[in-house]
Design a protein around this motif. Sequence first.
Motif, short mmCIF file in Angstrom:
data_model
loop_
_atom_site.label_atom_id
_atom_site.label_comp_id
_atom_site.label_asym_id
_atom_site.label_seq_id
_atom_site.Cartn_x
_atom_site.Cartn_y
_atom_site.Cartn_z
N CYS A 58 0.82 -1.23 0.00
CA CYS A 58 0.00 0.00 0.00
C CYS A 58 0.85 1.27 0.00
O CYS A 58 0.31 2.38 0.02
CB CYS A 58 -0.93 0.00 1.21
SG CYS A 58 -2.03 -1.39 1.24
N GLU A 59 2.15 1.11 0.05
CA GLU A 59 3.07 2.25 -0.03
C GLU A 59 2.72 3.35 0.98
O GLU A 59 2.72 4.54 0.66
CB GLU A 59 3.11 2.81 -1.45
CG GLU A 59 3.60 1.77 -2.45
CD GLU A 59 3.52 2.23 -3.90
OE1 GLU A 59 2.93 3.30 -4.14
OE2 GLU A 59 4.03 1.50 -4.76
N GLY A 60 2.33 2.95 2.17
CA GLY A 60 2.09 3.92 3.24
C GLY A 60 0.69 4.50 3.27
O GLY A 60 0.39 5.36 4.11
N SER A 61 -0.19 4.06 2.38
CA SER A 61 -1.55 4.63 2.35
C SER A 61 -2.36 4.21 3.58
O SER A 61 -2.04 3.23 4.24
CB SER A 61 -2.31 4.15 1.11
OG SER A 61 -1.65 4.55 -0.04
N ILE A 62 -3.44 4.98 3.81
CA ILE A 62 -4.36 4.65 4.90
C ILE A 62 -5.44 3.70 4.36
O ILE A 62 -5.97 3.93 3.28
CB ILE A 62 -5.05 5.93 5.44
CG1 ILE A 62 -4.00 6.85 6.06
CG2 ILE A 62 -6.15 5.58 6.44
CD1 ILE A 62 -4.54 8.25 6.37
N ILE A 63 -5.73 2.65 5.10
CA ILE A 63 -6.90 1.81 4.76
C ILE A 63 -7.97 2.12 5.81
O ILE A 63 -7.73 1.95 7.01
CB ILE A 63 -6.57 0.31 4.80
CG1 ILE A 63 -5.49 -0.03 3.78
CG2 ILE A 63 -7.83 -0.50 4.52
CD1 ILE A 63 -5.21 -1.52 3.65
N ALA A 64 -9.11 2.61 5.35
CA ALA A 64 -10.17 3.00 6.29
C ALA A 64 -11.52 2.72 5.64
O ALA A 64 -11.61 2.63 4.41
CB ALA A 64 -10.05 4.48 6.62
N PRO A 65 -12.57 2.59 6.45
CA PRO A 65 -13.91 2.44 5.87
C PRO A 65 -14.25 3.67 5.04
O PRO A 65 -13.78 4.78 5.35
CB PRO A 65 -14.83 2.35 7.09
CG PRO A 65 -13.95 2.06 8.24
CD PRO A 65 -12.60 2.62 7.91
N GLY A 66 -15.04 3.50 4.01
CA GLY A 66 -15.43 4.64 3.17
C GLY A 66 -16.42 5.54 3.89
O GLY A 66 -17.12 5.11 4.81
N PHE A 67 -16.47 6.80 3.48
CA PHE A 67 -17.48 7.72 4.01
C PHE A 67 -18.82 7.44 3.33
O PHE A 67 -18.86 7.05 2.16
CB PHE A 67 -17.09 9.17 3.73
CG PHE A 67 -15.86 9.62 4.45
CD1 PHE A 67 -15.82 9.69 5.83
CD2 PHE A 67 -14.73 9.99 3.73
CE1 PHE A 67 -14.67 10.10 6.50
CE2 PHE A 67 -13.57 10.41 4.39
CZ PHE A 67 -13.55 10.47 5.77
#
Length: 256
Positions: A58-67
Amino acid sequence: MPSNKSVSDARITQFINCRILRDHCLQREDLWVRDGKILDPEKLFFDEHGYADKCVDCEGSIIAPGFIDVQINGGYGIDFSQACDDAGSGVSLVAKKILEHGVTSFCPTLVTSPPHVYHKVLPQVKVHDGGAHGAGVLGFHLEGPFISLEKKGAHPEQFLRTFSSGGLRDLMETYGGLDSVAMVTLAPELDGSQSVIRDLCQKGITVSLGHSVANMSQAEEAVQHGASFITHLFNAMLPVSPTNDKSLFKDSFLIK
Ligand SMILES: CC(=O)N[C@@H]1[C@@H](O)[C@H](O)[C@@H](COP(=O)(O)O)O[C@@H]1O
């Protein structure tokens, strides 16, 4: 080594080099997913003896639930409340654009409008899942026209309506149909609104209270009939103060 086939045939994906939200902060941790479900790595390793089939950096990206945006009136040059022939394309464009901002599903919202607008626009858009093409459409949010004249705010006064034909009939005359509707904002002090709230909820449509001068008992009754949301809290409703026990706002605590 592939996932343990004796437990499940579904492939396991491991997301590495990502940040995930846990205990109110972003933490660097891997995320394991099978069949769209997040796995507990301890159970996966020790109970199942399973491993990832695929690894995604993921190259440092955030994984989060969608809005989830339950009130969006348009954007990117599109106004959902316009009676046009290509309402579906407008919704698709907005769906594509908002995905870039983390919104994965939404309710295209129409402000108080004359019946011909609802009749034209609503049949053109169907509820559908999201994907790489854009955010999912949960259904329309119809904000009005069954709202308070006194608290109409920016909504056009000439199109406001009451439940003078008994409720459901007014809804059908105004909206034309409810198939693609997810949410309705209405003022619970209008005569006949309580049966409308019950009917809408029975159809699986969320009722949101707003643009209203409802007092405590009217709001309480609305909640008992199934209302479960408040539209732009504090805005277009009676003010709250230590001595004002009339505001709809106080009932937001009941709804919570
Ligand atoms: C208090 C009040 O009247 N609020 C309205 C809100 O109900 C409406 O959804 C929005 C539409 O905005 P738009 O017409 O710019 O899309 O306008 C205002 O914020």
